[in-house]
Design a protein around this motif. Structure first.
Motif, PDB file in Angstrom:
ATOM      1  N   MET A  49      45.147  59.114  37.604  1.00  0.00           N
ATOM      2  CA  MET A  49      44.819  57.872  38.294  1.00  0.00           C
ATOM      3  C   MET A  49      43.656  57.177  37.586  1.00  0.00           C
ATOM      4  SD  MET A  49      43.333  57.305  42.126  1.00  0.00           S
ATOM      5  CE  MET A  49      41.766  57.993  41.606  1.00  0.00           C
ATOM      6  N   GLY A  50      42.646  57.964  37.190  1.00  0.00           N
ATOM      7  CA  GLY A  50      41.497  57.392  36.503  1.00  0.00           C
ATOM      8  C   GLY A  50      41.863  56.764  35.179  1.00  0.00           C
ATOM      9  N   ALA A  51      42.889  57.305  34.509  1.00  0.00           N
ATOM     10  CA  ALA A  51      43.334  56.712  33.243  1.00  0.00           C
ATOM     11  C   ALA A  51      43.833  55.296  33.442  1.00  0.00           C
ATOM     12  CB  ALA A  51      44.434  57.567  32.624  1.00  0.00           C
ATOM     13  N   LYS A  55      40.848  51.502  32.990  1.00  0.00           N
ATOM     14  CA  LYS A  55      41.300  50.435  32.098  1.00  0.00           C
ATOM     15  C   LYS A  55      41.318  49.090  32.823  1.00  0.00           C
ATOM     16  CE  LYS A  55      43.974  53.574  29.205  1.00  0.00           C
ATOM     17  NZ  LYS A  55      43.441  54.800  29.824  1.00  0.00           N
ATOM     18  N   LEU A  56      41.712  49.107  34.081  1.00  0.00           N
ATOM     19  CA  LEU A  56      41.712  47.864  34.845  1.00  0.00           C
ATOM     20  C   LEU A  56      40.287  47.337  35.021  1.00  0.00           C
ATOM     21  CD1 LEU A  56      44.330  48.672  37.648  1.00  0.00           C
ATOM     22  CD2 LEU A  56      44.690  47.495  35.471  1.00  0.00           C
ATOM     23  N   VAL A  61      40.020  43.361  35.723  1.00  0.00           N
ATOM     24  CA  VAL A  61      41.142  43.098  36.627  1.00  0.00           C
ATOM     25  C   VAL A  61      40.772  43.573  38.033  1.00  0.00           C
ATOM     26  CG1 VAL A  61      43.568  43.545  37.126  1.00  0.00           C
ATOM     27  CG2 VAL A  61      42.790  43.381  34.749  1.00  0.00           C
ATOM     28  N   PRO A  62      40.662  42.685  39.018  1.00  0.00           N
ATOM     29  CA  PRO A  62      40.360  43.120  40.387  1.00  0.00           C
ATOM     30  C   PRO A  62      41.508  43.964  40.944  1.00  0.00           C
ATOM     31  CG  PRO A  62      40.009  40.750  40.115  1.00  0.00           C
ATOM     32  CD  PRO A  62      40.760  41.220  38.910  1.00  0.00           C
ATOM     33  N   PHE A  63      41.174  45.047  41.608  1.00  0.00           N
ATOM     34  CA  PHE A  63      42.190  45.882  42.249  1.00  0.00           C
ATOM     35  C   PHE A  63      41.566  46.607  43.420  1.00  0.00           C
ATOM     36  CE2 PHE A  63      40.020  48.723  39.387  1.00  0.00           C
ATOM     37  CZ  PHE A  63      39.992  49.937  40.048  1.00  0.00           C
ATOM     38  N   PHE A 215      49.353  47.802  27.480  1.00  0.00           N
ATOM     39  CA  PHE A 215      50.586  48.066  28.224  1.00  0.00           C
ATOM     40  C   PHE A 215      50.394  47.733  29.710  1.00  0.00           C
ATOM     41  CE2 PHE A 215      53.304  51.783  29.959  1.00  0.00           C
ATOM     42  CZ  PHE A 215      54.378  50.945  30.209  1.00  0.00           C
ATOM     43  N   LEU A 216      49.298  48.214  30.284  1.00  0.00           N
ATOM     44  CA  LEU A 216      49.001  47.930  31.686  1.00  0.00           C
ATOM     45  C   LEU A 216      48.850  46.429  31.935  1.00  0.00           C
ATOM     46  CD1 LEU A 216      46.372  50.634  32.719  1.00  0.00           C
ATOM     47  CD2 LEU A 216      48.583  50.254  33.798  1.00  0.00           C
ATOM     48  N   LEU A 217      48.077  45.779  31.084  1.00  0.00           N
ATOM     49  CA  LEU A 217      47.810  44.352  31.277  1.00  0.00           C
ATOM     50  C   LEU A 217      49.086  43.527  31.141  1.00  0.00           C
ATOM     51  CD1 LEU A 217      44.449  43.956  29.315  1.00  0.00           C
ATOM     52  CD2 LEU A 217      44.805  44.411  31.742  1.00  0.00           C
ATOM     53  N   ALA A 218      49.933  43.879  30.178  1.00  0.00           N
ATOM     54  CA  ALA A 218      51.182  43.144  29.998  1.00  0.00           C
ATOM     55  C   ALA A 218      52.093  43.309  31.208  1.00  0.00           C
ATOM     56  CB  ALA A 218      51.892  43.621  28.729  1.00  0.00           C
ATOM     57  N   THR A 219      52.101  44.500  31.800  1.00  0.00           N
ATOM     58  CA  THR A 219      52.914  44.738  32.994  1.00  0.00           C
ATOM     59  C   THR A 219      52.423  43.873  34.151  1.00  0.00           C
ATOM     60  OG1 THR A 219      53.330  47.017  32.296  1.00  0.00           O
ATOM     61  CG2 THR A 219      53.710  46.492  34.613  1.00  0.00           C
TER      62      THR A 219
END
Length: 688
Positions: A49-51, A55-56, A61-63, A215-219
Motif C-alpha cells: 500500500m505504501g508503494a 508516490k501519490l 495527488v490528493p487522496f 504508471f499510477l499517474l497515467a492511470t
C-alpha cells in the motif's frame, strides 16, 4: 547514466489525516479486515500500500485513505477512482459496495488477487497464479496498446504473478510480462477495461519507482478527465522543494560546483518545456518532462555535497542465480564505492558448495563474487545469517525441528501459544545447543579457509527478543553456569524475577563466547580477514533484550569494525541512533553507518547525501547502503557527483603505517568529555 530514483519518504499519518470531506477524487483502500488478529500479515499489506501512497503524495495527488470497514459503510461514494494496492476482500457486503461504486460511475485500479465476483468488472473471465519458472521471468511490464501518457515499460522483477487466462470482450491487455533478456512471455501484466485497470502483481517496493509513479499517474489521468494539469503542476512544484530550496532559480544560485549549476540550469529549461507541453495539451510529454525536472533538480542538489578520500563505502547485497557480478562491481567502482557485503549462508543453506549445509544456488556465487570484486578493487565481506534459518530450505529446517534445536518462547514455556507472528520457535536456532554453536563456528571457518575473503560479517548474532529462549535445555545450562537453582521457572528469569540479571548475563555470555571463539579461529587461519557485525541499532535493546553486546565485542578486539543498522528516512532520527553508538565505541574500531535506501527509508539522492554527510559529522568512518537493489543502484551515479565524488585512498580498517599517540590536558570539570579551555595544548607522538 542510470536515472536516479526520486521518491520522498511518506508517513501513513499524512494519508490518515486527510479529511474525508470530499476534496480528493482518489481513494486508496487499506487492507484492514484480513489482518485483524493476524498482525504478521499487516506488514506485507502495508508495504505494498505504501508503494502506492508515497508516490501519490510525492506527486502532489490528493487522496484519502479508507479502511475495509469504511468501504462497507459506503464511503467510496463520491470518489472517482478507488485503488486497491494489495487487498484480501472476501466479505460479500464489501464486494457489494465496490460493485455499487462502479455502477455509480466509479473506476477501479486493482492489484494482484481479487474475489471472483469482481472478475467481470475487471474484464477477466479466468485467471490463475504461479511463481516464475526461471529467474527474471516477470522482469518488466512492457506496454504495447496503452492510452496516452503511459510509460513504455515498468521494471519490476516480480517473483510471481496472477496469470490471466481469459480476457472478456471490451477489455484488452495493454502490457505483457517480459523477462530479463527482453523476451515477451505472453503473460498479460496489465488489463484495461472500461471501468478498471487490473495489474497482475503489486508495485514491487525496490523496483523502478519512477516508472511505477508514471504508471499510477497515467492511470489516474485516464480515468479522471482534467487531472493532467493538476498532476503535472504538482510534480513541478515538488522539484525544488525536495532539494530544500524555494525555487529552481534558488537552486541554481546556490550551486557552487559547475556540474551542480549545469544540472540546475537544465532543470529550469525542462520546467519551461513542461509548461509549454501542458499548454499545448501534450499531457504525456508534459508529465515526462516534469519528472525529468525532478531528476535534474536532485542531481544539482546532490552534486553540491562534499566528499572525502578516507572511508568505507559499501552495500549489503542479496545475490541469487541471476546476479550479474561484473555489472555490480563495475557500477560500484564507477561510483567510487569500495566494498560489498553479500549474504552467502544461513545455518541450513549456502550459495556455494559447503560441507555443512546444502547449496541452494546452481552457481558458486561466493567464488564469482570474489573474482569480479578483485578485478575492480572491491572488498568482499561475507555476510552470514547466524542462528536464523532460510525458511525456503525445508529439509534441513525440518531436521532441526525434529532434533529440538530451535528456541522456545516464554509463552510456550508457560503452556501458551507463541505470541510472535514471526514464529521464531521454528526459525531461530537455540544458541545454547552445542550442535548449533559448532555449526556456526564450522561454517565461518569453512568460508575463511576456502575463500579467504576480505572479511566475514555476523548478522543475527543475538536472540530474536527477550522472550527467548526458555526451553528445558536453557534452564539446565543456566543453572550450571550460574550455580543456582531456579525455583519458579520461567518466572524467576523474566520480568522482575529474582534471577533476571544473572539470566541476561548468561544469554550475553553465550553470544560473546561464540563471537570470541570464531574471531580467534579466523585469525589463526588468516589474520588479514576482518570481522564485522550488522549491529542492532538500539543501545539498550541490543544489550538487554537481544544479548548482543557489540560494545564489548568491539573493545575486546573480537570485531575489527562495526556496522550499526540505522535505517531511517529522517536525518534527525539518524542522529539519535548514530551519535550514541559512535560515543559508545569511542574509537575502538571503525564505525560504518548502515543507511537504509528504499522507498520507505532514504528515498532520494538528496536525502541519502544528507545522511552520509551527517554520519561523517558524527564521527562515522564510512557508510553501508541497505541494500543494493535496482532502487539503490539507480542512485549511485548521482551520489558520485557529490558525496562520493573523490576516490577512496584510505580504508579506516586497514592497518596504517604510522601510529599516533595523543596526550590530552585535564578536561573542564562538569563539561562533556574532551572539552578543554582555549589555548590548552595537546601533544602527539608518532611512530611506526
Amino acid at each position: 547514466m542510470r536515472k536516479p530514483t526520486i521518491l520522498v519518504p511518506f508517513a501513513l499519518a499524512f494519508a490518515a489525516t486527510c479529511a474525508l470531506v470530499q476534496g480528493a477524487d482518489v481513494a486508496v483502500v487499506k487492507c484492514t479486515l484480513a489482518v485483524k488478529g493476524k498482525p504478521g500479515k499487516a506488514r506485507g499489506y502495508n508495504t505494498h500500500m505504501g508503494a502506492v501512497t508515497r508516490k501519490l503524495e510525492h506527486c502532489g495527488v490528493p487522496f484519502d485513505l479508507l479502511t475495509d470497514e469504511q468501504v462497507i459503510a459506503g464511503k467510496l461514494a463520491g470518489y472517482k477512482l478507488a485503488i486497491f494496492p494489495f487487498n484480501s476482500v472476501t466479505q460479500e457486503d464489501e464486494i457489494g459496495q465496490i460493485l455499487k461504486f462502479v455502477e455509480g460511475g466509479g473506476k477501479l485500479m486493482w492489484f494482484y488477487g481479487y474475489p471472483p465476483a469482481l472478475g467481470k468488472t475487471l474484464g477477466i473471465g479466468k485467471y490463475g497464479y504461479r511463481g516464475v519458472k526461471y529467474p527474471g521471468e516477470f522482469y518488466t511490464m512492457k506496454f504495447t496498446d496503452a492510452p496516452p501518457g503511459f510509460p513504455h515499460e515498468v521494471h519490476q522483477e516480480s517473483p510471481n504473478s496472477r496469470i490471466v487466462e481469459e480476457i472478456l470482450p471490451g477489455s484488452r491487455a495493454i502490457a505483457f510480462w517480459h523477462d530479463k533478456d527482453g523476451k515477451n512471455t505472453g503473460v498479460p501484466a496489465v488489463v484495461l477495461s472500461p471501468n478498471s485497470l487490473f495489474v497482475s502483481h503489486v508495485l514491487w517496493a525496490n523496483a523502478d519507482a519512477d516508472q511505477q509513479s508514471r504508471f499510477l499517474l497515467a492511470t489516474i489521468c485516464h480515468f479522471i478527465p482534467g487531472k493532467w494539469e493538476v498532476i503535472v503542476n504538482g510534480v513541478l512544484a515538488k522539484a525544488a522543494l525536495e532539494t530544500g530550496r524555494d525555487s529552481l532559480d534558488a537552486l541554481r544560485k546556490s550551486a557552487v560546483k559547475p556540474i551542480a549549476r549545469e544540472w540546475a540550469e537544465k532543470a529550469i529549461v525542462q520546467e519551461r518545456k513542461a509548461r509549454e507541453a501542458l499548454a499545448a495539451q501534450r499531457f504525456g510529454d508534459a508529465l515526462n518532462l516534469a519528472k525529468e525536472v525532478q531528476v535534474s533538480a536532485q542531481m544539482a542538489a546532490a552534486a553540491s555535497f562534499p566528499s572525502r578520500p578516507y572511508e568505507l563505502r559499501g552495500a549489503w547485497v542479496h545475490p541469487n542465480d541471476s546476479t550479474d557480478w561484473e555489472a555490480i562491481m563495475t557500477e560500484l567502482e564507477d561510483a567510487n564505492f569500495n566494498a560489498v557485503f553479500p549474504i552467502m549462508c544461513y545455518p541450513n543453506s549456502t550459495k556455494y558448495p559447503s560441507k555443512y549445509a546444502p547449496q541452494t544456488t546452481e552457481r558458486d556465487l561466493m567464488k564469482e563474487c570474489l573474482e569480479a570484486a578483485r578485478r575492480h578493487g572491491i572488498e568482499v565481506h561475507v555476510w552470514k545469517a547466524d542462528w536464523q534459518v532460510n525458511t525456503r530450505e525445508k529439509e534441513v529446517r525440518q531436521k532441526f525441528i525434529d532434533q529440538g534445536r530451535f528456541v522456545l518462547s516464554l509463552e510456550q514455556a508457560m503452556g501458551e501459544k507463541e505470541k510472535s507472528h514471526y514464529g521464531w520457535s521454528t526459525r531461530w536456532l537455540d544458541p545454547s545447543e552445542e550442535r548449533n554453536r559448532q555449526l556456526e563456528y564450522d561454517m565461518m571457518m569453512e568460508l575463511v579457509e576456502k575463500y579467504h575473503p576480505d572479511g566475514i560479517h555476523f548478522d543475527f548474532m543475538r536472540y530474536p527478543s527477550s522472550n527467548y529462549c526458555y526451553c528445558d535445555r536453557c534452564r539446565k545450562k543456566f543453572e550450571e553456569w550460574a550455580g543456582v537453582q531456579v525455583e519458579q521457572w520461567p518466572q524467576d528469569c523474566t520480568g522482575k524475577g529474582k534471577l533476571v540479571d544473572k539470566w541476561r548475563d548468561w544469554r550475553r555470555h553465550l553470544q560473546t563466547s561464540l563471537v570470541k571463539r570464531i574471531a580467534e579461529g579466523v585469525r589463526k587461519i588468516d589474520p588479514n580477514v576482518n570481522i564485522s557485525l550488522a549491529a542492532r541499532a538500539s543501545m539498550t535493546g541490543s544489550y538487554e533484550s537481544d544479548a548482543q553486546d557489540w560494545v564489548t565485542w568491539s573493545k575486546k578486539g573480537y570485531l575489527t569494525m562495526l556496522c550499526p543498522m540505522d535505517y531511517t528516512y529522517s536525518v534527525d532520527i539518524l542522529r539519535k541512533k548514530l551519535e550514541p553508538q559512535v560515543a559508545a565505541i569511542d574509537g575502538a574500531v571503525p564505525v560504518y553507518a548502515g543507511i537504509g535506501v528504499s522507498p520507505t527509508r532514504s528515498a532520494t539522492p538528496v536525502n541519502l547525501s544528507r545522511q552520509i554527510k551527517l554520519a561523517r559529522e558524527l564521527g562515522a568512518d564510512g557508510f553501508l547502503l541497505f541494500a543494493l537493489s535496482p532502487f539503490s543502484r539507480a542512485m549511485l551515479p548521482t551520489i558520485k557527483l557529490g558525496a562520493a565524488s573523490t576516490p577512496v585512498t584510505i580504508m579506516p580498517h586497514h592497518r596504517q603505517p604510522v601510529k599516533a599517540v595523543f596526550s590530552y590536558p585535564p578536561g573542564i570539570e562538569g563539561a562533556p568529555k574532551r572539552t578543554y579551555r582555549v589555548g590548552q595544548a595537546a601533544s602527539v607522538r608518532c611512530g611506526r
